[in-house]
Design a protein around this motif. Structure first.
Motif, mmCIF file in Angstrom:
data_model
loop_
_atom_site.group_PDB
_atom_site.id
_atom_site.type_symbol
_atom_site.label_atom_id
_atom_site.label_comp_id
_atom_site.label_asym_id
_atom_site.label_seq_id
_atom_site.Cartn_x
_atom_site.Cartn_y
_atom_site.Cartn_z
ATOM 1 N N ALA A 1 0.830 -1.214 0.000
ATOM 2 C CA ALA A 1 0.000 0.000 0.000
ATOM 3 C C ALA A 1 0.860 1.257 0.000
ATOM 4 N N ALA A 2 1.942 1.266 0.785
ATOM 5 C CA ALA A 2 2.784 2.453 0.871
ATOM 6 C C ALA A 2 3.517 2.722 -0.440
ATOM 7 N N VAL A 3 4.093 1.684 -1.036
ATOM 8 C CA VAL A 3 4.792 1.856 -2.315
ATOM 9 C C VAL A 3 3.793 2.240 -3.413
ATOM 10 N N SER A 4 2.612 1.669 -3.372
ATOM 11 C CA SER A 4 1.569 2.034 -4.334
ATOM 12 C C SER A 4 1.199 3.500 -4.214
ATOM 13 N N ALA A 5 1.204 4.025 -2.972
ATOM 14 C CA ALA A 5 0.906 5.443 -2.770
ATOM 15 C C ALA A 5 1.986 6.319 -3.393
ATOM 16 N N LEU A 6 3.235 5.894 -3.324
ATOM 17 C CA LEU A 6 4.310 6.643 -3.987
ATOM 18 C C LEU A 6 4.129 6.622 -5.501
ATOM 19 N N ILE A 7 3.783 5.458 -6.028
ATOM 20 C CA ILE A 7 3.573 5.340 -7.473
ATOM 21 C C ILE A 7 2.416 6.236 -7.914
ATOM 22 N N PHE B 1 16.757 7.725 -9.555
ATOM 23 C CA PHE B 1 15.534 7.365 -8.817
ATOM 24 C C PHE B 1 14.966 8.629 -8.181
ATOM 25 N N THR B 2 13.653 8.646 -8.044
ATOM 26 C CA THR B 2 12.973 9.830 -7.484
ATOM 27 C C THR B 2 12.443 9.589 -6.084
ATOM 28 N N ALA B 3 12.476 8.336 -5.624
ATOM 29 C CA ALA B 3 12.007 8.016 -4.279
ATOM 30 C C ALA B 3 12.849 6.872 -3.728
ATOM 31 N N LEU B 4 12.975 6.844 -2.412
ATOM 32 C CA LEU B 4 13.697 5.761 -1.742
ATOM 33 C C LEU B 4 12.862 5.296 -0.550
ATOM 34 N N VAL B 5 12.657 3.995 -0.477
ATOM 35 C CA VAL B 5 11.923 3.384 0.644
ATOM 36 C C VAL B 5 12.911 2.537 1.435
ATOM 37 N N ARG C 1 4.284 12.667 5.532
ATOM 38 C CA ARG C 1 4.825 13.916 6.067
ATOM 39 C C ARG C 1 5.629 14.599 4.959
ATOM 40 N N ASP C 2 6.507 15.516 5.341
ATOM 41 C CA ASP C 2 7.130 16.384 4.350
ATOM 42 C C ASP C 2 8.263 15.752 3.561
ATOM 43 N N SER C 3 8.649 14.510 3.883
ATOM 44 C CA SER C 3 9.755 13.886 3.151
ATOM 45 C C SER C 3 9.318 13.286 1.822
ATOM 46 N N VAL C 4 8.023 13.366 1.520
ATOM 47 C CA VAL C 4 7.501 12.839 0.249
ATOM 48 C C VAL C 4 6.780 13.967 -0.481
ATOM 49 N N ARG C 5 7.034 14.046 -1.802
ATOM 50 C CA ARG C 5 6.272 15.017 -2.611
ATOM 51 C C ARG C 5 5.785 14.320 -3.874
ATOM 52 N N ALA C 6 4.706 14.838 -4.402
ATOM 53 C CA ALA C 6 4.156 14.311 -5.663
ATOM 54 C C ALA C 6 4.919 14.945 -6.825
#
Length: 335
Positions: free
Chosen positions: A169-175, A241-245, A328-333
């Motif tokens: 669910a979390a990775v899907s939210a990033l996608i 890469f644009t995101a790191l989990v 929180r603020d560490s993720v942006r669209a």
């Protein structure tokens, strides 16, 4: 040292009656019970707990087994805090046994709790695998609950979080926020929690038609230092890469150091996400997006199940607990 015989003489009853009062037997009349308790208070008598446990087959304690590899982090602090609070509310003492660094040492710690006649046990194994735990359970007489493991032969004794579904669910939210190239820092390969979160990452990519890029994956050991090393390893491969989990918040915070050292801004250049929602996550800069693990609910469910088992009720399998993504603020669209 005051003896039970002295208490009996002062109260004018037999030693057997004093023993019954200490054991909590209901068939001692209230006037007699009151006399015994008054004598105990006046003399300052303290019963021999080991002898009383042997006589009553109850210790009014709940044992918790966990390996000491968990001790350094806030995740264990939350586990221990919740277990202590809920055990106290149930009128029992919490007894901790150290599972140390191997399956055999975890087995020895469990046997220690059994030998100490804990009324029930909560097990949080790291090294014992599911087959070993399932084989061990019939050898124990006390009611027990196993945290964070999905048992095969004894599913009714497991209280577990659906880490795979939560990671999916979390990775899907990033996608969904436009991220198609997502790096991932795994937990240790022998960790069921780490493996489940890794599988959730893979299934989220597959569900969105994205291909796994092995160059975007590195392994850590749950510590901030390993998160920094893993992120540095990925950065050294020069793959975009644009995101790191990261598989936990500690590794995410270590990864943040590596990203900043490489001149990357969070979240302008790379969105960052962890797991567990440790207390420091909301005070990190920028505040860390994470998956909030329901530790309190997991321990509460375990204690509730142990209470019902001690009351003679038959346990039933329970659904997996679900976590909540905290953005929180560490993720942006991405636009």
């Amino acid at each position: 040292m005051v003896t039970m015989r002295e208490v009996a003489l002062r109260a004018g009853v037999s030693k057997a009656t004093v023993s019954r009062v200490l054991a909590g037997h209901s068939y001692v009349s209230k006037p007699v019970r009151d006399k015994v308790l008054q004598a105990i208070a006046a003399l300052g008598y303290r019963p021999n707990l080991v002898a009383r446990n042997l006589a009553t087959q109850r210790s009014h304690s709940i044992g918790l087994m966990a390996p000491n590899t968990l001790y350094h982090g806030p995740f264990f602090s939350e586990l221990l805090y919740q277990a202590a609070i809920l055990t106290e509310q149930s009128g029992s003492q919490l007894m901790l046994a150290d599972g140390k660094h191997s399956a055999e040492q975890e087995r020895e710690a469990i046997q220690f709790l059994a030998d100490m006649r804990c009324d029930a046990m909560i097990l949080y194994p790291r090294y014992l695998d599911v087959a070993q735990i399932d084989a061990l359970i019939p050898q124990l007489n006390q009611p027990l609950v196993v945290l964070n493991r999905q048992l095969v032969q004894h599913p009714e004794l497991a209280v577990c979080i659906d880490h795979q579904a939560d990671a999916h669910a979390a990775v899907s939210a990033l996608i969904a926020r436009g991220h198609k190239s997502i790096a991932f820092i795994r937990g240790m390969s022998h960790s069921p929690t780490g493996d489940s979160r890794w599988q959730g990452y893979l299934s989220a990519l597959q569900a969105q038609g994205l291909t796994l890029n092995a160059q975007l994956v590195a392994e850590g050991d749950w510590t901030p230092a390993s998160g920094q090393r893993a992120a540095s390893e990925i950065l050294a491969r020069k793959v975009v890469f644009t995101a790191l989990v990261a598989s936990n918040d500690d590794m995410a915070m270590g990864a943040a150091q590596a990203l900043r050292s490489a001149g990357k801004q969070i979240p302008e250049d790379v969105s960052l996400m962890g797991f567990d929602d440790i207390p420091l996550a909301q005070w990190f800069h920028p505040p860390l997006s994470t998956v909030q693990v329901p530790m309190a609910a997991m321990v509460e469910q375990a204690i509730t199940q142990l209470r019902s088992m001690l009351a003679g009720e038959k346990p039933e399998p329970r659904p997996l607990l679900r976590s909540q993504w905290v953005e929180r603020d560490s993720v942006r669209a991405l636009r």
